[in-house]
Enzyme design. Structure first.
Site, mmCIF file in Angstrom:
data_model
loop_
_atom_site.group_PDB
_atom_site.id
_atom_site.type_symbol
_atom_site.label_atom_id
_atom_site.label_comp_id
_atom_site.label_asym_id
_atom_site.label_seq_id
_atom_site.Cartn_x
_atom_site.Cartn_y
_atom_site.Cartn_z
ATOM 1 N N GLU A 386 0.979 -1.086 0.024
ATOM 2 C CA GLU A 386 0.075 0.075 0.011
ATOM 3 C C GLU A 386 1.084 1.425 -0.025
ATOM 4 O OE1 GLU A 386 -3.182 0.158 -0.373
ATOM 5 O OE2 GLU A 386 -3.938 -1.788 0.086
ATOM 6 N N CYS A 387 0.325 2.217 -0.529
ATOM 7 C CA CYS A 387 1.172 3.620 -0.707
ATOM 8 C C CYS A 387 1.081 4.455 0.413
ATOM 9 C CB CYS A 387 0.878 4.208 -2.014
ATOM 10 S SG CYS A 387 -0.867 4.915 -1.857
ATOM 11 N N GLY A 388 0.207 4.174 1.551
ATOM 12 C CA GLY A 388 -0.083 5.252 2.333
ATOM 13 C C GLY A 388 -1.452 5.720 2.434
#
Length: 403
Positions: A386-388
């Site tokens: 996940e990117c955040g």
């Protein structure tokens, strides 16, 4: 948390200059039904933890310092499971959100009062608590209480379970219509990937509109940026574009933070270009519920998604395509002739930042070409998935960076 571990932490804090009579808050199992909260002083910390049999995961809140254990000692994660580590991070993130909400209220109250001309300086962010300040400014009395922000949509857990069951077998237009009719402050956050495009097309055919937020990380493919403008024109959208607060261009960003920051400090990079811009967008547009394109078949943290779920900040997240599959998504795109990112025709199944996204084979997992060579922000031994944007609580310590 063992008394020995709290004793080590206590010693470190005292060496840093914190007084022994400083108030300390202990939050055990934060955001969980078994959560317990305690108060004591720094001097009493080890004995208090032992006396009350406080166990991991626990957030320690000390005066002006929020400590999620790992921030003071590289060895403080020893023996802690990934689930315990994540619960600890969520506790610190939730504490920050509660504190910032209080600061926003104080700011509104102060700004609503008449201010004499010679005291305009009282309106400065320094004097009233700038919410972009360090996470290390959360007082113990805030975080040691009920640290979860209030839900912005009035749904109980029982109601949430009931509605999720009812929506699970509804069509996409039916799910979206329920959302549009029921949820105030509704918006869509989209990178204009194929799942987001399915949702946009369905909303357009229904005649429903809502704010559409796009996060420009400054490192998108040129094809992606060109695609966003085509989509904006096709659906007659007024896209709300958000990016890093400190830099308007990639060149400015690299002058401030250096080249390839996603390699040198991936957590801070994600915070600057994704987490903070998203939080700002949600706040400025008064979003109470937001639509995502996540699906269960994307795997990893998404494998057990429900259509409705509450985020730690109290907002409701809506995943209308939670039960859809890859083939179903592309079947819709082709049947309805929805414009899509041309990179998909070059074997990019999922498209993110240009520096860490690669094509994948026909049999490759949808998101296997994302975050290539990157690890989780909190665990160098776990590949990043996940990117955040959907795990913002992992980036709480980045609030304390000099950005």
């Amino acid at each position: 948390m063992s008394a020995s571990r709290t004793a080590i932490l206590q010693e470190q804090l005292i060496q840093l200059g914190y007084p022994k009579d400083l108030p300390v808050g202990l939050i055990e199992n934060a955001s969980h039904p078994t959560q317990r909260s305690f108060r004591c002083t720094l001097a009493e910390l080890p004995s208090f933890a032992e006396q009350n049999k406080v166990k991991n995961p626990t957030t320690i809140v000390i005066g002006h310092v929020v400590d999620a254990l790992s921030t003071l000692s590289s060895g403080s994660d020893a023996g802690m499971s990934q689930n315990e580590r994540e619960m600890r991070q969520k506790a610190a993130y939730a504490a920050r959100l509660v504190y910032e909400a209080e600061q926003d209220e104080k700011k509104k109250l102060l700004l609503s009062q008449p201010v004499p001309p010679d005291t305009d300086s009282l309106r400065s962010d320094e004097s009233i608590g700038n919410s972009s300040k360090s996470v290390l400014s959360i007082p113990a009395e805030i975080a040691a209480a009920n640290i979860l922000p209030a839900r912005m949509i009035d749904l109980t857990d029982e109601h949430l379970v009931f509605v999720n069951k009812r929506l699970a077998d509804r069509t996409l237009p039916q799910v979206l219509q329920w959302c549009c009719d029921t949820l105030p402050g509704l918006a869509q956050v989209s990178s204009f990937g194929v799942t987001g495009l399915v949702i946009l097309d369905a909303l357009d055919k229904m005649g429903e509109t809502m704010p559409c937020i796009f996060l420009d990380t400054l490192y998108h493919f040129d094809e992606t940026l060109e695609h966003t403008y085509r989509v904006e024109k096709h659906f007659r959208l007024d896209v709300l574009r958000y990016s890093c607060q400190q830099a308007a261009t990639r060149e400015e960003f690299e002058r401030l933070y250096g080249a390839e920051m996603w390699k040198s400090d991936a957590a801070k990079y994600d915070y600057l270009v994704k987490v903070e811009p998203l939080e700002r967008a949600l706040r400025e547009n008064k979003v109470k519920a937001w639509i995502t394109g996540r699906r269960r078949d994307q795997g990893d943290a998404r494998s057990d998604l429900d259509i409705l779920e509450f985020d730690l900040d109290g907002r409701l997240k809506v995943n209308p395509l939670a039960h859809w599959g890859w083939d179903q998504v592309w079947g819709y795109i082709r049947h309805h002739n929805v414009p899509y990112n041309p990179l998909h025709d070059k074997k990019y199944k999922s498209v993110g930042d240009a520096h860490s996204t690669v094509p994948v084979g026909a049999d490759g997992k949808e998101r296997s070409g994302r975050f290539v060579g990157q690890q989780e922000a909190d665990n160098a031994f776990r590949p990043k998935t996940e990117c955040g944007i959907h795990n913002r609580w992992k980036y709480v310590v980045q609030r304390g960076s000099s950005c």
